[in-house]
Design a protein around this motif. Sequence first.
Motif, PDB file in Angstrom:
ATOM      1  N   GLY A   1      -6.381   8.006  -0.492  1.00  0.00           N
ATOM      2  CA  GLY A   1      -7.021   7.149   0.497  1.00  0.00           C
ATOM      3  C   GLY A   1      -8.411   6.705   0.110  1.00  0.00           C
ATOM      4  O   GLY A   1      -9.097   6.079   0.893  1.00  0.00           O
TER       5      GLY A   1
ATOM      6  N   ASP B   1      -3.435   4.868   1.539  1.00  0.00           N
ATOM      7  CA  ASP B   1      -4.355   3.835   1.053  1.00  0.00           C
ATOM      8  C   ASP B   1      -5.069   3.125   2.195  1.00  0.00           C
ATOM      9  O   ASP B   1      -4.483   2.905   3.263  1.00  0.00           O
ATOM     10  N   TRP B   2      -6.299   2.711   1.937  1.00  0.00           N
ATOM     11  CA  TRP B   2      -7.037   1.834   2.852  1.00  0.00           C
ATOM     12  C   TRP B   2      -6.736   0.389   2.482  1.00  0.00           C
ATOM     13  O   TRP B   2      -6.629   0.053   1.305  1.00  0.00           O
ATOM     14  N   GLN B   3      -6.610  -0.481   3.483  1.00  0.00           N
ATOM     15  CA  GLN B   3      -6.421  -1.912   3.273  1.00  0.00           C
ATOM     16  C   GLN B   3      -7.586  -2.632   3.930  1.00  0.00           C
ATOM     17  O   GLN B   3      -7.811  -2.503   5.126  1.00  0.00           O
ATOM     18  N   GLU B   4      -8.326  -3.387   3.140  1.00  0.00           N
ATOM     19  CA  GLU B   4      -9.482  -4.142   3.649  1.00  0.00           C
ATOM     20  C   GLU B   4      -9.001  -5.476   4.224  1.00  0.00           C
ATOM     21  O   GLU B   4      -8.135  -6.137   3.640  1.00  0.00           O
TER      22      GLU B   4
ATOM     23  N   ARG C   1      -5.737   2.081   7.661  1.00  0.00           N
ATOM     24  CA  ARG C   1      -5.056   3.047   6.800  1.00  0.00           C
ATOM     25  C   ARG C   1      -3.887   3.670   7.555  1.00  0.00           C
ATOM     26  O   ARG C   1      -4.015   4.032   8.724  1.00  0.00           O
TER      27      ARG C   1
ATOM     28  N   ARG D   1     -11.200  -2.197   8.066  1.00  0.00           N
ATOM     29  CA  ARG D   1     -10.131  -1.731   7.187  1.00  0.00           C
ATOM     30  C   ARG D   1      -9.221  -0.789   7.960  1.00  0.00           C
ATOM     31  O   ARG D   1      -9.619  -0.190   8.950  1.00  0.00           O
TER      32      ARG D   1
ATOM     33  N   GLU E   1     -11.166   1.460  10.665  1.00  0.00           N
ATOM     34  CA  GLU E   1     -12.586   1.756  10.477  1.00  0.00           C
ATOM     35  C   GLU E   1     -13.373   0.453  10.458  1.00  0.00           C
ATOM     36  O   GLU E   1     -12.945  -0.529   9.844  1.00  0.00           O
TER      37      GLU E   1
ATOM     38  N   ALA F   1      -8.355   1.071  -1.921  1.00  0.00           N
ATOM     39  CA  ALA F   1      -7.202   0.251  -1.549  1.00  0.00           C
ATOM     40  C   ALA F   1      -6.259   0.182  -2.737  1.00  0.00           C
ATOM     41  O   ALA F   1      -6.636   0.443  -3.872  1.00  0.00           O
TER      42      ALA F   1
ATOM     43  N   ARG G   1     -14.527   4.827  13.949  1.00  0.00           N
ATOM     44  CA  ARG G   1     -13.091   4.762  13.661  1.00  0.00           C
ATOM     45  C   ARG G   1     -12.305   4.931  14.949  1.00  0.00           C
ATOM     46  O   ARG G   1     -12.765   5.571  15.884  1.00  0.00           O
TER      47      ARG G   1
ATOM     48  N   ASN H   1       0.848  -1.185   0.000  1.00  0.00           N
ATOM     49  CA  ASN H   1       0.000   0.000   0.000  1.00  0.00           C
ATOM     50  C   ASN H   1       0.883   1.235   0.000  1.00  0.00           C
ATOM     51  O   ASN H   1       2.012   1.207   0.472  1.00  0.00           O
TER      52      ASN H   1
END
Length: 174
Positions: free
Chosen positions: A147, A9-12, A23, A21, A54, A150, A101, A5
Amino acid sequence: MLHPNVIGDWQEYDEDFTGLRVRVHSFEKGDVPRRGRDDEAKGLTYFSFQVTVENRAEEYFDLRLYRNEVQIRAGKDGHSAFLDVYGSVWIEDFRLYPLRRASATIYAAALASHLKTLDIQIAMRVDHEDTDPYVWLGSDGVPESTGRTAAKKTSGKGIADEVSKFLEQGGADA
């Protein structure tokens, strides 16, 4: 994951933690903790970043993000960065309800010349289980991702490719 990432970026998460997720974002060079510099960081340049988790699921998760769940490598050779445990603000045994969050602010330090390449690995504990580690990359001079999505998992012309090319060239002034 074919690419790490990019900071922002968000990672699920998959399987057991669907809907959760994470970030890594808001990288700031020269940001010193409110409590001041740690003596062990003498001669190093401080930086900070945030880790935001989140919950988009319909159930709550118990989170823990503390020093054992964060690894930071700096420079082309991946030297360990100094992690300011006492200056950082962690997520410890926090119940994250749906549509909420939680954020942690992490302070670290490394040689100024090593800030051109940073790898930040996060492997939280969720519901008292270790999660798979995910890596974010960035540096002083690399733009943060918006962001919104992902990182792409297929090859293409995404920001992860741009950052990879930037780092292969040795950074901005390496």
